[in-house]
Design a protein around this motif. Sequence first.
Motif, mmCIF file in Angstrom:
data_model
loop_
_atom_site.group_PDB
_atom_site.id
_atom_site.type_symbol
_atom_site.label_atom_id
_atom_site.label_comp_id
_atom_site.label_asym_id
_atom_site.label_seq_id
_atom_site.Cartn_x
_atom_site.Cartn_y
_atom_site.Cartn_z
ATOM 1 N N LEU A 4 0.873 -1.174 0.000
ATOM 2 C CA LEU A 4 0.000 0.000 0.000
ATOM 3 C C LEU A 4 0.908 1.220 0.000
ATOM 4 O O LEU A 4 1.489 1.575 1.032
ATOM 5 C CB LEU A 4 -0.914 0.007 1.240
ATOM 6 C CG LEU A 4 -1.995 1.082 1.246
ATOM 7 C CD1 LEU A 4 -3.109 0.755 0.238
ATOM 8 C CD2 LEU A 4 -2.607 1.251 2.645
ATOM 9 N N TRP A 5 1.042 1.833 -1.193
ATOM 10 C CA TRP A 5 1.870 3.030 -1.300
ATOM 11 C C TRP A 5 1.196 4.197 -0.580
ATOM 12 O O TRP A 5 -0.021 4.270 -0.513
ATOM 13 C CB TRP A 5 2.081 3.397 -2.778
ATOM 14 C CG TRP A 5 2.798 2.359 -3.580
ATOM 15 C CD1 TRP A 5 2.306 1.660 -4.642
ATOM 16 C CD2 TRP A 5 4.150 1.896 -3.399
ATOM 17 N NE1 TRP A 5 3.262 0.795 -5.127
ATOM 18 C CE2 TRP A 5 4.393 0.923 -4.388
ATOM 19 C CE3 TRP A 5 5.166 2.219 -2.495
ATOM 20 C CZ2 TRP A 5 5.624 0.258 -4.497
ATOM 21 C CZ3 TRP A 5 6.386 1.558 -2.604
ATOM 22 C CH2 TRP A 5 6.613 0.596 -3.602
ATOM 23 N N ASN A 6 2.010 5.102 -0.107
ATOM 24 C CA ASN A 6 1.521 6.315 0.570
ATOM 25 C C ASN A 6 0.472 5.987 1.627
ATOM 26 O O ASN A 6 -0.604 6.577 1.671
ATOM 27 C CB ASN A 6 0.970 7.329 -0.440
ATOM 28 C CG ASN A 6 0.890 8.723 0.167
ATOM 29 O OD1 ASN A 6 1.210 8.915 1.348
ATOM 30 N ND2 ASN A 6 0.456 9.684 -0.616
ATOM 31 N N GLY A 34 14.792 17.138 -13.169
ATOM 32 C CA GLY A 34 15.626 15.986 -13.488
ATOM 33 C C GLY A 34 15.431 14.815 -12.548
ATOM 34 O O GLY A 34 15.979 13.732 -12.763
ATOM 35 N N TYR A 35 14.632 15.043 -11.482
ATOM 36 C CA TYR A 35 14.496 14.002 -10.464
ATOM 37 C C TYR A 35 13.066 13.480 -10.481
ATOM 38 O O TYR A 35 12.124 14.273 -10.488
ATOM 39 C CB TYR A 35 14.820 14.620 -9.098
ATOM 40 C CG TYR A 35 15.282 13.626 -8.053
ATOM 41 C CD1 TYR A 35 16.305 12.729 -8.324
ATOM 42 C CD2 TYR A 35 14.705 13.604 -6.790
ATOM 43 C CE1 TYR A 35 16.742 11.834 -7.372
ATOM 44 C CE2 TYR A 35 15.144 12.708 -5.822
ATOM 45 C CZ TYR A 35 16.160 11.827 -6.119
ATOM 46 O OH TYR A 35 16.587 10.933 -5.169
ATOM 47 N N PRO A 36 12.874 12.167 -10.497
ATOM 48 C CA PRO A 36 11.513 11.636 -10.638
ATOM 49 C C PRO A 36 10.716 11.570 -9.339
ATOM 50 O O PRO A 36 9.559 11.167 -9.338
ATOM 51 C CB PRO A 36 11.759 10.234 -11.191
ATOM 52 C CG PRO A 36 13.097 9.852 -10.669
ATOM 53 C CD PRO A 36 13.899 11.121 -10.562
ATOM 54 N N ASP A 90 2.506 5.982 -10.904
ATOM 55 C CA ASP A 90 3.766 6.267 -11.616
ATOM 56 C C ASP A 90 4.833 5.266 -11.176
ATOM 57 O O ASP A 90 5.868 5.642 -10.624
ATOM 58 C CB ASP A 90 4.205 7.704 -11.298
ATOM 59 C CG ASP A 90 5.358 8.162 -12.175
ATOM 60 O OD1 ASP A 90 5.462 7.700 -13.320
ATOM 61 O OD2 ASP A 90 6.159 8.992 -11.700
ATOM 62 N N PRO A 91 4.580 3.979 -11.440
ATOM 63 C CA PRO A 91 5.497 2.964 -10.931
ATOM 64 C C PRO A 91 6.815 2.952 -11.697
ATOM 65 O O PRO A 91 6.864 3.342 -12.858
ATOM 66 C CB PRO A 91 4.731 1.657 -11.163
ATOM 67 C CG PRO A 91 3.836 1.955 -12.319
ATOM 68 C CD PRO A 91 3.454 3.402 -12.183
ATOM 69 N N GLU A 121 -0.122 13.928 -14.273
ATOM 70 C CA GLU A 121 -1.275 13.184 -13.766
ATOM 71 C C GLU A 121 -0.791 11.944 -13.000
ATOM 72 O O GLU A 121 -1.254 11.662 -11.907
ATOM 73 C CB GLU A 121 -2.137 12.772 -14.979
ATOM 74 C CG GLU A 121 -3.393 12.027 -14.642
ATOM 75 C CD GLU A 121 -4.571 12.960 -14.420
ATOM 76 O OE1 GLU A 121 -4.515 14.106 -14.901
ATOM 77 O OE2 GLU A 121 -5.530 12.521 -13.755
ATOM 78 N N ARG A 122 0.156 11.221 -13.596
ATOM 79 C CA ARG A 122 0.684 10.009 -12.935
ATOM 80 C C ARG A 122 1.380 10.356 -11.622
ATOM 81 O O ARG A 122 1.280 9.641 -10.637
ATOM 82 C CB ARG A 122 1.709 9.305 -13.849
ATOM 83 C CG ARG A 122 1.136 8.593 -15.048
ATOM 84 C CD ARG A 122 2.167 7.625 -15.646
ATOM 85 N NE ARG A 122 3.409 8.264 -16.050
ATOM 86 C CZ ARG A 122 3.610 8.854 -17.217
ATOM 87 N NH1 ARG A 122 2.629 8.919 -18.101
ATOM 88 N NH2 ARG A 122 4.781 9.395 -17.515
ATOM 89 N N GLN A 123 2.127 11.472 -11.638
ATOM 90 C CA GLN A 123 2.885 11.848 -10.445
ATOM 91 C C GLN A 123 1.993 12.437 -9.351
ATOM 92 O O GLN A 123 2.428 12.578 -8.212
ATOM 93 C CB GLN A 123 3.961 12.894 -10.812
ATOM 94 C CG GLN A 123 5.079 12.326 -11.668
ATOM 95 C CD GLN A 123 6.093 13.382 -12.055
ATOM 96 O OE1 GLN A 123 5.776 14.575 -12.129
ATOM 97 N NE2 GLN A 123 7.323 12.967 -12.319
ATOM 98 N N GLY A 124 0.767 12.805 -9.741
ATOM 99 C CA GLY A 124 -0.116 13.449 -8.771
ATOM 100 C C GLY A 124 0.366 14.841 -8.423
ATOM 101 O O GLY A 124 0.127 15.357 -7.328
ATOM 102 N N ALA A 125 1.095 15.471 -9.381
ATOM 103 C CA ALA A 125 1.667 16.811 -9.128
ATOM 104 C C ALA A 125 0.614 17.885 -9.268
ATOM 105 O O ALA A 125 -0.356 17.719 -9.973
ATOM 106 C CB ALA A 125 2.808 17.077 -10.118
#
Length: 412
Positions: free
Chosen positions: A148-150, A361-363, A371-372, A408-412
């Motif tokens: 369970l991420w986050n 530059g940093y994911p 965003d796996p 969207e994937r990063q939830g930014a």
Amino acid sequence: MCFRLGGKRLCPYDHTKWEEDPMKDVQDKNPAYFTAETCDLADFAQLCEQTLAPETVPNAARVEKNIPIYDGAALRDRLTDPADRRAIMAEWARNFRTGSGIVVISGGYADTTVIDEATQVYLDLIEAEREAHVGADHFAAGGANDRLWNSLQKLCLADSRLFARYFGNTLIDAACEAWLGPNYQMTAQVNLVHPGGKAQTAHRDYHLGFQTAETCARYPAHVHDLSPVMTLQAGIAHCDMSLASGPTKLLPFSQAYRPGYAAYRLPEFAEYFEANHVQLPLAKGDLLFFNPALFHAAGENKTTDVERFVNLMQIGSALGRTLENVDRYQMSLALYPVLLEGKTGLSEAEVDAAIACCAEGYPFPTNLDTDPPVGGLAPPSMADLMRQALDDGYSIDAFRAALDAQRERQGA
Ligand SMILES: [Fe+2]
């Protein structure tokens, strides 16, 4: 003037004589970059074969397998005294840095019903995600465990009252502050390993532990020294964990091996880890903290009936931030057409440098559910995406769509 060639210098006073470069020794002991070639198993073994002196951890209830174990009930009261708290934190910081690298607190919760309640919320969330087909673990084979991420945010939003009781823990707070100082940034991820779940291989953790060997080798040696002080690794045991259930395999003192991010993938280091690691059984409510540079791996769950449930915490330093807020999304949209047009007169390397100053530059941080890190340790960064788009000749609209999808994937 001396001419240097291949680690030797050619002396102008005797052109037939090669002398040892007086700087060579210094460079060998203190290389500018850590690579596989700078790793030495004998040095590593010498470091890891130390014994933790009990007098260096006077506040521990006992030391087992080089791991100091503290009594949570006794410490909880002592942490209310500022001088006592500071002395305990100093002891932990020293052990994380130059000691065995690990601290265990037994009885980390005065009342473990809060753990049981959190377990139930987490199991419900895992079930809901399974039905929705999200939340796969990209660090383990499918079906061997549930991740369970986050779990920090998910618990807070699911039951904020429970969150307050669960994370309102002065022992966790003191351990985080001991290593990172105040204003640390908490993150958490549940790992539920089912019976039969396999062991991980030896590794180090975030930051540099989550980079490929090639990327890692591009960071200069002093950044390898910096990475471990930027985060703290921890776990809350949600169940009793016998040795057979596979509690984390740990290699005391290994965090102090400077080239370790370059070493952990090398077969001889992995073999040394397998032969020399230690494991401690944990009870529900126990807390485990370790330096993120410590060589470690989740153990194999050899039981047929224990669902090994840990809430992992990766806590970040307050200092991991930039000075200014920069809108790199808008900057990248503005720069991309210019680079795509190819009329800047810049070389490929110069284009690369311009991208490095423009795009993120940093994911990380990201949303690991959406965003796996497919096929690697880290998902692509905004700069990776921009370079890929240029290579593949994306139109401006296609690049914008790709950036939007990434956000969207990063939830930014
Ligand atoms: Fe790990």
